[in-house]
Design an enzyme around this catalytic site. Sequence first.
Site, PDB file in Angstrom:
ATOM      1  N   CYS B  54       0.797  -1.496   0.334  1.00  0.00           N
ATOM      2  CA  CYS B  54      -0.383   0.149  -0.062  1.00  0.00           C
ATOM      3  C   CYS B  54       0.479   1.326   0.375  1.00  0.00           C
ATOM      4  CB  CYS B  54      -0.843   0.121   0.899  1.00  0.00           C
ATOM      5  SG  CYS B  54      -1.303  -1.424   1.627  1.00  0.00           S
ATOM      6  N   TRP B 447     -22.746  19.247  15.113  1.00  0.00           N
ATOM      7  CA  TRP B 447     -23.093  18.244  13.973  1.00  0.00           C
ATOM      8  C   TRP B 447     -22.538  17.098  13.192  1.00  0.00           C
ATOM      9  CZ3 TRP B 447     -27.885  15.766  16.285  1.00  0.00           C
ATOM     10  CH2 TRP B 447     -29.133  16.744  17.078  1.00  0.00           C
TER      11      TRP B 447
END
Lengths: 465, 465
Positions: B54, B447
Amino acid sequence: MNMSDARGARERLVVIGGDAAGMSAASQARRLKGPDELEIVAFERGHFTSFSACGIPYWVGGDVPDRELLIARTAEEHRARDIDLRMRTEVTELDVDRGRVRARDLDSGAESWTSYDKLVIATGARPIRPELPGMDAPGVHGVQTLDDGQALLDTLSRTRGRRAVVVGAGYIGVEMAEAMINRGYEVTVVNRGSEPMATLDPDMGLLVHRAMEGMGITMVNDAEVTRLLTGDDGRVRAVATRDAEYPADVVILGIGVRPETALARAAGLPLGEHGGLLTDRSMRVRGSGNIWAGGDCVEVLDLVSGQLRHIPLGTHANKHGQIIGANAGGGYATFPGVVGTAVSKVCDLEIARTGLREKDAHRVGLRFESVTIESTSRAGYYPNASPMTVKMLAELRTGRLLGVQIVGREGAGKRVDIAAVALTAGMTVDRMTALDLGYAPPFSPVWDPILVAARKAAAKIRASM
Amino acid sequence: MNMSDARGARERLVVIGGDAAGMSAASQARRLKGPDELEIVAFERGHFTSFSACGIPYWVGGDVPDRELLIARTAEEHRARDIDLRMRTEVTELDVDRGRVRARDLDSGAESWTSYDKLVIATGARPIRPELPGMDAPGVHGVQTLDDGQALLDTLSRTRGRRAVVVGAGYIGVEMAEAMINRGYEVTVVNRGSEPMATLDPDMGLLVHRAMEGMGITMVNDAEVTRLLTGDDGRVRAVATRDAEYPADVVILGIGVRPETALARAAGLPLGEHGGLLTDRSMRVRGSGNIWAGGDCVEVLDLVSGQLRHIPLGTHANKHGQIIGANAGGGYATFPGVVGTAVSKVCDLEIARTGLREKDAHRVGLRFESVTIESTSRAGYYPNASPMTVKMLAELRTGRLLGVQIVGREGAGKRVDIAAVALTAGMTVDRMTALDLGYAPPFSPVWDPILVAARKAAAKIRASM
């Protein structure tokens, strides 16, 4: 005149407190019911509504250039949505028996009663101000409201000296330390506890302590402020503890807050041991039929310990408001409780916690194993991989996750959300070791630091069986 | 000579494949059993062991300066822990009946049989290389191994031109696009699908498409490569599709991989419909008593769809290795399955997903509602708050979370972990709306974007009842 005389068949919802919880409740109720069905009257004693108190340190520190940016919705915007918002109007009495509140216009002094069919108490919290000599001297500032922030900024613009003393080393204290560092001040933090960030265990608080010292902040622990010393001009000039004096051109109080529940107490509404209102899961005040309460003035259920706590945080206040508004507006919503998640930063140091600390677990009779690991925010070979420390507590026998604390740099703090969700789900640390978390070298080591901690905790739980 | 002749009473564990899964298994088994009890022999056909595939795009792109940084543990380090690791040695036959493998030393050509008591198959995956004219021309490179990466870097240092064509627009494709942009190349990505990142729904892939164009990357969708054109010197000079030719000084293949299971297939071991080995929860090959398999050569259970998938990712390979090592070493561990989490980036664009896409849900007969929201990574007023888009799928009736996709900038990608844990716990979107996530202005709006999406999804589910 009793204002209810003028009403027709429509109901009236009265909201005490025009900040996050109160105005979220008003807005949500308005979404569900139009002005023909529901009249909404909201009282706010301050100059501002729906502002982000959490943003004040960043405004003072200069990251947020303008006070107006902290106001999520102005009074005019609320009024445009048919919410009768009365600013600078303080509710002075709550008459539950007759279903009415008495409010005073703080500018004119006029008082009148307003009756309600449904009531929302969102009176918030007030800062703790110890009764010490010099507390009211010019140059001593709280930072809870926008007015507080403005007063502090006015003081800073007038003050020549560059020495700031912050009293308190919780979230507000460390954030204000950062703000003052950003403004070029020499900063001393005077802290009553043994380490900063008492929401962490002391071993993790020590990491914050050391990092703050590395930023040039003078950290004074185990120090109780005994008085504030003033100069010939009456302004504050130093903070005194039993052992020493710390020269100060400005003093900032970040000692914490208590629920503002005097009205509710006088009205006989039920309060908990932390002084907050007690509600059911729909955020309705216990024993009342038509009164809801939310935000910094209530106690919330801690889902991990099973006990009630007072956690003044804007994110809870907003959720409470939504839920209250849904219920007061004829819908249905409940608040299950919290797990005690919080995240903060001092300059580039990120600090996060969720669930129980060691002493919380001891207090509620939970036995546990604790592990602490070091890892990095990204793959070790990737640029800007920064070290982070994760402490994890798991219950003996069951292996259930009890809490996580994180101290690190960029990318560390929000990893606490992984643990917050796992806590909510009652997950064991063994199950957590196989969590399918996002991996790529710029985002995480191949074993995310949370997984590294879970593996070590799971091994320790197994070894203890 | 059959090597087992020389053995005493101790068992022999043979590992085929010296990368993440295989060497994690070997290391974990060694931790549990010393060399007196367990002999461990591992065969690796390549030049490197335990390397981070990766990380190759970041090495090629220059973010990681040195190949050695991608090697988690060298052959010498494994040998120092009493693992008999044989590099450049390929297992050419697996004889399950007699419990032995035949291996060839790739340098000397010598072959010999090695018997095993326990076997680990960790043969990984091989890149898909379509059989097209010009595929073997100089200048055409895969990027799966460190040898591949070195060959590409050698080509880049010798090549004058600055035009790169990347074939494939999955994780490897977009990461290599970033790498080549970072090296100053003009980059064209040729993609068979309708949008890049087929692991996302096309509406979210479109956001990636637009962002890549904004970075100066030429994105060619719905384009199947028909041949690679070569110049007089035999080197690649262009990539041809049915409709066009794209000039290329270097071509990078990022088309994906398939499980490398030829050995296992020849030995009669059970393979699934994706070509991967089938295991039980302890990662033991189904129907076998003493053979485990893990990493890119196996299929894994998707906990959301209940179906088997092939997900070649280093993070799974490491977990498999740990679990296999525990079991082969006489302990006990299981792998419950995955939820399909992945995160990646192209320059400063972060891309993440977990759970089911719309077509995955359709395929397994789940009905759902889907919502897409825009939010920001930090409080809107905080510096560097960056926009992010969250798509969320929830099951009709039950409201169970089915999947989340995120496209955004800094701070967006790892938020997928919140959804990954919620999926693992089988949480409903309604329950998610009250999740106690970390909030402070530098970290999140009041939020969190995941909560905004959950609220909208929960409302849509309610409205559909």
